[in-house]
Design an enzyme around this catalytic site. Structure first.
Site, PDB file in Angstrom:
ATOM      1  N   CYS A 130       0.930  -1.407  -0.116  1.00  0.00           N
ATOM      2  CA  CYS A 130      -0.104  -0.108  -0.039  1.00  0.00           C
ATOM      3  C   CYS A 130       0.876   1.386  -0.008  1.00  0.00           C
ATOM      4  CB  CYS A 130      -0.902   0.088   1.172  1.00  0.00           C
ATOM      5  SG  CYS A 130      -2.024  -1.572   1.351  1.00  0.00           S
ATOM      6  N   HIS A 277      -2.815   6.779   3.860  1.00  0.00           N
ATOM      7  CA  HIS A 277      -3.388   5.484   3.232  1.00  0.00           C
ATOM      8  C   HIS A 277      -4.722   5.276   3.806  1.00  0.00           C
ATOM      9  CE1 HIS A 277      -3.992   1.699   1.836  1.00  0.00           C
ATOM     10  NE2 HIS A 277      -3.387   1.021   2.667  1.00  0.00           N
ATOM     11  N   ASN A 307     -10.157   0.080   1.392  1.00  0.00           N
ATOM     12  CA  ASN A 307      -8.781   0.119   1.169  1.00  0.00           C
ATOM     13  C   ASN A 307      -8.370  -0.526  -0.203  1.00  0.00           C
ATOM     14  OD1 ASN A 307      -6.037  -0.471   1.044  1.00  0.00           O
ATOM     15  ND2 ASN A 307      -6.024  -1.651   3.078  1.00  0.00           N
TER      16      ASN A 307
HETATM   17  N1  COA Z   1     -17.803  -9.011  10.529  1.00  0.00           N
HETATM   18  C1  COA Z   1     -18.157  -9.118  11.763  1.00  0.00           C
HETATM   19  N2  COA Z   1     -17.404  -9.717  12.859  1.00  0.00           N
HETATM   20  C2  COA Z   1     -15.969  -9.807  12.527  1.00  0.00           C
HETATM   21  C3  COA Z   1     -15.604  -9.375  11.233  1.00  0.00           C
HETATM   22  C4  COA Z   1     -16.715  -8.979  10.328  1.00  0.00           C
HETATM   23  N3  COA Z   1     -16.256  -8.577   9.065  1.00  0.00           N
HETATM   24  N4  COA Z   1     -14.272  -9.719  11.153  1.00  0.00           N
HETATM   25  C5  COA Z   1     -13.992 -10.074  12.292  1.00  0.00           C
HETATM   26  N5  COA Z   1     -15.099 -10.216  13.038  1.00  0.00           N
HETATM   27  C6  COA Z   1     -14.930 -10.580  14.665  1.00  0.00           C
HETATM   28  C7  COA Z   1     -13.915 -11.557  15.004  1.00  0.00           C
HETATM   29  O1  COA Z   1     -14.442 -12.896  14.484  1.00  0.00           O
HETATM   30  C8  COA Z   1     -13.765 -11.480  16.342  1.00  0.00           C
HETATM   31  O2  COA Z   1     -14.914 -12.301  16.800  1.00  0.00           O
HETATM   32  P1  COA Z   1     -14.633 -13.277  18.176  1.00  0.00           P
HETATM   33  O3  COA Z   1     -14.396 -12.194  19.411  1.00  0.00           O
HETATM   34  O4  COA Z   1     -16.003 -13.747  18.556  1.00  0.00           O
HETATM   35  O5  COA Z   1     -13.712 -14.060  17.983  1.00  0.00           O
HETATM   36  C9  COA Z   1     -14.385 -10.096  16.611  1.00  0.00           C
HETATM   37  O6  COA Z   1     -14.689  -9.659  15.529  1.00  0.00           O
HETATM   38  C10 COA Z   1     -13.109  -9.265  16.986  1.00  0.00           C
HETATM   39  O7  COA Z   1     -11.964  -9.297  15.945  1.00  0.00           O
HETATM   40  P2  COA Z   1     -10.629  -8.769  15.605  1.00  0.00           P
HETATM   41  O8  COA Z   1      -9.817  -9.283  14.856  1.00  0.00           O
HETATM   42  O9  COA Z   1     -10.000  -8.677  17.308  1.00  0.00           O
HETATM   43  O10 COA Z   1     -11.126  -7.380  15.360  1.00  0.00           O
HETATM   44  P3  COA Z   1     -10.487  -5.891  15.293  1.00  0.00           P
HETATM   45  O11 COA Z   1     -10.931  -4.936  16.502  1.00  0.00           O
HETATM   46  O12 COA Z   1      -9.111  -6.254  15.613  1.00  0.00           O
HETATM   47  O13 COA Z   1     -10.487  -5.534  13.728  1.00  0.00           O
HETATM   48  C11 COA Z   1      -9.547  -5.614  11.825  1.00  0.00           C
HETATM   49  C12 COA Z   1     -10.101  -6.595  12.841  1.00  0.00           C
HETATM   50  C13 COA Z   1      -9.133  -6.421  10.634  1.00  0.00           C
HETATM   51  C14 COA Z   1     -10.627  -4.430  11.287  1.00  0.00           C
HETATM   52  C15 COA Z   1      -8.305  -4.621  12.472  1.00  0.00           C
HETATM   53  O14 COA Z   1      -7.262  -5.661  12.986  1.00  0.00           O
HETATM   54  C16 COA Z   1      -7.671  -3.954  11.397  1.00  0.00           C
HETATM   55  O15 COA Z   1      -8.145  -3.212  10.691  1.00  0.00           O
HETATM   56  N6  COA Z   1      -6.239  -4.559  11.243  1.00  0.00           N
HETATM   57  C17 COA Z   1      -5.609  -3.682  10.094  1.00  0.00           C
HETATM   58  C18 COA Z   1      -5.712  -4.352   8.630  1.00  0.00           C
HETATM   59  C19 COA Z   1      -5.266  -3.542   7.495  1.00  0.00           C
HETATM   60  O16 COA Z   1      -5.358  -2.331   7.555  1.00  0.00           O
HETATM   61  N7  COA Z   1      -4.797  -4.208   6.484  1.00  0.00           N
HETATM   62  C20 COA Z   1      -4.061  -3.537   5.534  1.00  0.00           C
HETATM   63  C21 COA Z   1      -2.904  -2.761   5.804  1.00  0.00           C
HETATM   64  S1  COA Z   1      -2.425  -2.040   4.210  1.00  0.00           S
END
Ligand code: COA
Length: 350
Positions: A130, A277, A307
């Site tokens: 990215c 970004h 994204n």
């Molecule tokens: N819809 C509903 N629930 C979801 C979900 C979705 N799309 N995605 C994950 N969950 C659930 C998980 O299964 C988890 O459930 P559980 O507690 O029962 O196990 C819960 O939500 C929390 O998951 P978690 O991964 O801890 O959520 P988070 O708050 O860390 O958010 C991201 C997850 C991916 C949004 C976050 O980590 C993120 O944005 N990371 C960076 C990713 C990124 O930007 N990548 C590209 C970089 S260039």
């Protein structure tokens, strides 16, 4: 001599898919996606559209603007004429992407070079996830500054990420969309230093390869090649450790913004806009709280596009430019982070 941006362009596929559309087939909800990411929609390319197709459209729009074309940028014959003329003046095409048309060769930049008729341009892709546009712009600036007769570069960020997602993995597939953004960078007679300086005045490029596996396309390269006759079940889609990337990203945005401001003796008040970004609005919020910078300083369009990886910053730049939000002399900060892991940012005086 300054490196100035003299044209911007973007292209996003017309097919718009909302969070609610996704929740009809996946265990997710509009509420979860919005509250955890700020994303409301994403644009998804049709099956026949590859990364170079979006890149080509964005490039034509940027080239037409550089040639002075002021009409409607979408698919008009006049735009194409202006773009074709300007394409002949391009010395180098640099395209940042994580989703090239082909693995290895030909580069997506070469495909665009051919379709544009940019007959004197060299062309290459940059693999910096990215952060690809930020790496690409600095690389272009370096080449233009060498004094070897190169005057103009086309820098593109383009992705069709939705084609490499695991649509059953709700933790990753809801985050991404497709699109392309492009700029024409020119070596101009404007000063690069002093109070009247213009253009790209500072860039930070950084990497932390130790985190490479937290955002990964596992299969198809020389480490884990596809084998003839093999039925591939796993590893063809992007794999992501969301938490690791999140923590990395907040620090990357915070550190890059602070370092750029310090290097240029700027405060947040001096900045017209910060274009981060567009990966997750929460990443931007966490970083801006650490930096103590007001929310209004950050340009966010993630609600509409999700994204789009290397395309997100040039898409945002073009949106701002075309809607008249950028004024001559404005100090713009871009900040990118992503696969590699890579990060960095630019200071551009418009
Ligand atoms: N819809 C509903 N629930 C979801 C979900 C979705 N799309 N995605 C994950 N969950 C659930 C998980 O299964 C988890 O459930 P559980 O507690 O029962 O196990 C819960 O939500 C929390 O998951 P978690 O991964 O801890 O959520 P988070 O708050 O860390 O958010 C991201 C997850 C991916 C949004 C976050 O980590 C993120 O944005 N990371 C960076 C990713 C990124 O930007 N990548 C590209 C970089 S260039």
């Amino acid at each position: 001599m300054a490196i100035e941006i003299i044209g911007t362009g973007r292209a996003v596929p017309p097919r718009k898919v909302s969070n609610s559309d996704l929740s009809a087939r996946l265990d997710t909800s509009d509420e979860w996606i919005r509250s955890h990411t700020g994303i409301g929609n994403r644009h998804i390319a049709d099956d026949g559209t590859a990364t170079s197709d979006l890149a080509l459209e964005a490039a034509k729009n940027a080239l037409a603007m550089a040639a002075g074309f002021t009409g409607d940028a979408q698919n008009t014959a006049d735009r194409d004429l202006a773009a074709a003329e300007a394409a002949k003046s391009i010395d180098m095409i640099i395209l940042g992407t994580a989703t090239a048309d082909f693995i290895g060769t030909p580069s997506t930049a070469c495909i665009v070079q051919h379709k544009l008729g940019a007959e004197k341009a060299g062309a290459m892709d940059i693999t910096a996830g990215c952060t690809g546009f930020i790496y690409g712009l600095e690389t272009a600036a370096g080449l233009l500054s060498l004094g070897r007769g190169r005057k103009r570069a086309l820098v593109i960020g383009a992705e069709v990420l939705t084609r490499v997602l695991d649509w059953n993995d709700r933790g990753s597939c809801v985050l991404f969309g497709d699109g392309a953004g492009a700029v024409v960078a020119e070596l101009t007679g404007a000063p690069a230093e002093g109070p009247q300086r213009r253009g790209l005045v500072r860039t930070i490029l950084a990497a932390d390869g130790s985190g490479g596996e937290s955002l990964l396309f596992r299969r198809g390269g020389t480490r884990y090649p596809f084998k003839k006759g093999e039925t591939i079940e796993n590893g063809v889609c992007v794999e992501m450790n969301g938490q690791e990337v999140y923590n990395f990203a907040v620090k990357a945005v915070t550190d890059t913004a602070a370092a750029l401001m310090q290097a240029e003796s700027l405060t947040a008040d001096d900045l017209a806009i910060i274009i981060p970004h567009q990966a997750n609005a929460r990443i931007v919020q966490a970083a801006r709280r650490r930096l103590k910078i007001a929310e209004e300083k950050f340009y966010l369009n993630i609600e509409e596009y999700a994204n789009t990886s290397a395309a997100s910053i040039p898409i945002a730049l073009d949106e701002m430019n075309r809607s008249g939000k950028l004024n001559r002399g404005d100090i713009i900060m871009t900040i990118g982070f992503g696969g590699g892991l890579t990060y960095g940012g630019n200071i551009i005086i418009w």
